[in-house]
Design a protein around this motif. Structure first.
Motif, PDB file in Angstrom:
ATOM      1  N   VAL A  60       0.882  -1.092   0.018  1.00 48.36           N
ATOM      2  CA  VAL A  60      -0.126  -0.351   0.261  1.00 48.36           C
ATOM      3  C   VAL A  60       0.934   1.003  -0.147  1.00 48.36           C
ATOM      4  O   VAL A  60       1.883   1.141   0.628  1.00 48.36           O
ATOM      5  CB  VAL A  60      -0.681   0.286   1.212  1.00 48.36           C
ATOM      6  CG1 VAL A  60      -1.929   1.765   1.023  1.00 48.36           C
ATOM      7  CG2 VAL A  60      -1.470  -1.485   1.107  1.00 48.36           C
ATOM      8  N   GLY A  64      -2.259   5.748  -1.541  1.00 47.02           N
ATOM      9  CA  GLY A  64      -3.479   4.424  -1.013  1.00 47.02           C
ATOM     10  C   GLY A  64      -3.615   3.605  -1.945  1.00 47.02           C
ATOM     11  O   GLY A  64      -4.474   2.682  -2.152  1.00 47.02           O
ATOM     12  N   LEU A  66      -2.605   0.238  -4.188  1.00 48.68           N
ATOM     13  CA  LEU A  66      -2.509  -1.213  -3.821  1.00 48.68           C
ATOM     14  C   LEU A  66      -2.303  -1.195  -5.015  1.00 48.68           C
ATOM     15  O   LEU A  66      -2.222  -1.521  -6.389  1.00 48.68           O
ATOM     16  CB  LEU A  66      -3.605  -1.438  -3.588  1.00 48.68           C
ATOM     17  CG  LEU A  66      -4.341  -1.137  -2.702  1.00 48.68           C
ATOM     18  CD1 LEU A  66      -5.650  -1.906  -2.661  1.00 48.68           C
ATOM     19  CD2 LEU A  66      -4.200  -1.564  -1.526  1.00 48.68           C
ATOM     20  N   ALA A  75      -8.586  -3.046  -5.849  1.00 45.28           N
ATOM     21  CA  ALA A  75      -9.624  -2.384  -5.171  1.00 45.28           C
ATOM     22  C   ALA A  75      -9.174  -3.889  -4.001  1.00 45.28           C
ATOM     23  O   ALA A  75      -7.944  -4.907  -4.682  1.00 45.28           O
ATOM     24  CB  ALA A  75     -10.788  -3.306  -5.170  1.00 45.28           C
ATOM     25  N   PRO A  76      -9.094  -4.163  -2.103  1.00 41.74           N
ATOM     26  CA  PRO A  76      -8.284  -4.939  -1.558  1.00 41.74           C
ATOM     27  C   PRO A  76      -9.206  -6.112  -1.753  1.00 41.74           C
ATOM     28  O   PRO A  76      -8.703  -7.167  -1.899  1.00 41.74           O
ATOM     29  CB  PRO A  76      -8.998  -4.603  -0.487  1.00 41.74           C
ATOM     30  CG  PRO A  76      -8.981  -2.956  -0.600  1.00 41.74           C
ATOM     31  CD  PRO A  76      -9.571  -3.042  -2.308  1.00 41.74           C
ATOM     32  N   ASP A 104      -6.840   5.136   6.565  1.00 39.68           N
ATOM     33  CA  ASP A 104      -6.656   4.207   5.086  1.00 39.68           C
ATOM     34  C   ASP A 104      -5.759   2.565   4.843  1.00 39.68           C
ATOM     35  O   ASP A 104      -6.364   2.148   4.961  1.00 39.68           O
ATOM     36  CB  ASP A 104      -5.700   5.148   3.986  1.00 39.68           C
ATOM     37  CG  ASP A 104      -6.206   6.677   3.665  1.00 39.68           C
ATOM     38  OD1 ASP A 104      -7.271   6.553   3.771  1.00 39.68           O
ATOM     39  OD2 ASP A 104      -5.737   6.767   3.318  1.00 39.68           O
ATOM     40  N   ARG A 107      -9.024   1.375   7.202  1.00 36.67           N
ATOM     41  CA  ARG A 107      -9.686   0.809   5.905  1.00 36.67           C
ATOM     42  C   ARG A 107      -9.937  -0.411   5.207  1.00 36.67           C
ATOM     43  O   ARG A 107     -10.184  -0.771   4.870  1.00 36.67           O
ATOM     44  CB  ARG A 107     -10.535   2.137   5.494  1.00 36.67           C
ATOM     45  CG  ARG A 107     -11.588   1.831   4.073  1.00 36.67           C
ATOM     46  CD  ARG A 107     -11.461   3.443   2.768  1.00 36.67           C
ATOM     47  NE  ARG A 107     -10.200   3.525   2.601  1.00 36.67           N
ATOM     48  CZ  ARG A 107      -9.343   2.668   1.639  1.00 36.67           C
ATOM     49  NH1 ARG A 107      -9.912   1.923   0.794  1.00 36.67           N
ATOM     50  NH2 ARG A 107      -8.611   3.930   0.988  1.00 36.67           N
ATOM     51  N   ILE A 108      -8.255  -0.209   5.064  1.00 34.16           N
ATOM     52  CA  ILE A 108      -7.634  -1.697   3.616  1.00 34.16           C
ATOM     53  C   ILE A 108      -7.898  -2.592   4.431  1.00 34.16           C
ATOM     54  O   ILE A 108      -8.340  -3.787   4.262  1.00 34.16           O
ATOM     55  CB  ILE A 108      -6.322  -1.055   3.209  1.00 34.16           C
ATOM     56  CG1 ILE A 108      -6.764   0.466   2.211  1.00 34.16           C
ATOM     57  CG2 ILE A 108      -6.055  -2.516   1.883  1.00 34.16           C
ATOM     58  CD1 ILE A 108      -5.850   0.565   1.875  1.00 34.16           C
ATOM     59  N   GLU A 111     -11.363  -3.732   4.734  1.00 36.25           N
ATOM     60  CA  GLU A 111     -12.260  -4.580   3.304  1.00 36.25           C
ATOM     61  C   GLU A 111     -11.726  -6.328   3.296  1.00 36.25           C
ATOM     62  O   GLU A 111     -11.873  -6.772   2.399  1.00 36.25           O
ATOM     63  CB  GLU A 111     -12.052  -3.347   2.249  1.00 36.25           C
ATOM     64  CG  GLU A 111     -12.462  -2.143   2.111  1.00 36.25           C
ATOM     65  CD  GLU A 111     -12.106  -0.830   1.124  1.00 36.25           C
ATOM     66  OE1 GLU A 111     -11.193  -1.534   0.200  1.00 36.25           O
ATOM     67  OE2 GLU A 111     -11.978  -0.483   1.101  1.00 36.25           O
TER      68      GLU A 111
END
Length: 129
Positions: A60, A64, A66, A75-76, A104, A107-108, A111
């Motif tokens: 990451v 933000g 990836l 997206a994760p 962040d 949040r990741i 997710e």
């Protein structure tokens, strides 16, 4: 009428001090579990070694973004879709940039857990200074 004087018994503080002192000596003697290193021994220095990230980790970046093995991941959940089913249940390694905001990162990780990751491990740098 005679007034009755009551004698107050004094606390045996000397006995208490002796017990505390003996406990102190006991813990000082028994607390020496590890023998000291030999004076002629010099330990290996690892400060100059090049560290490498685990090859299966999701990186990451500070903005933000990836990436996994040099390829961008949108997206994760998409990262988990690329893993075999057996690896999804195991630990998913996440390597965050130092400048990434903590919100962040949380949040990741959330997710990844919501997408079915069994465990999320955050890989960090460990330094002894």
């Amino acid at each position: 009428m005679k007034r009755v004087l009551r004698k107050t018994k004094s606390e045996p503080t000397i006995a208490l001090i002796n017990i505390v002192f003996l406990m102190l000596i006991f813990f000082m003697v028994s607390g020496t579990l590890a023998r000291p290193l030999d004076a002629s021994l010099s330990l290996v220095r690892t400060a100059d070694l090049e560290g490498r990230a685990p090859p299966d980790a999701l990186m990451v970046h500070a903005d933000g973004r990836l990436t996994h093995q040099g390829q961008d991941i949108s997206a994760p959940a998409n990262y988990l879709a690329t893993l075999p089913e057996a690896e999804r249940q195991g630990p998913v390694r996440l390597i965050p940039d130092r400048e990434l905001p903590a919100a962040d990162l949380v949040r990741i990780a959330a997710e990844l857990r919501a997408a079915g990751a069994g465990q999320v491990m955050i890989v960090t740098e460990r330094g002894l200074e």
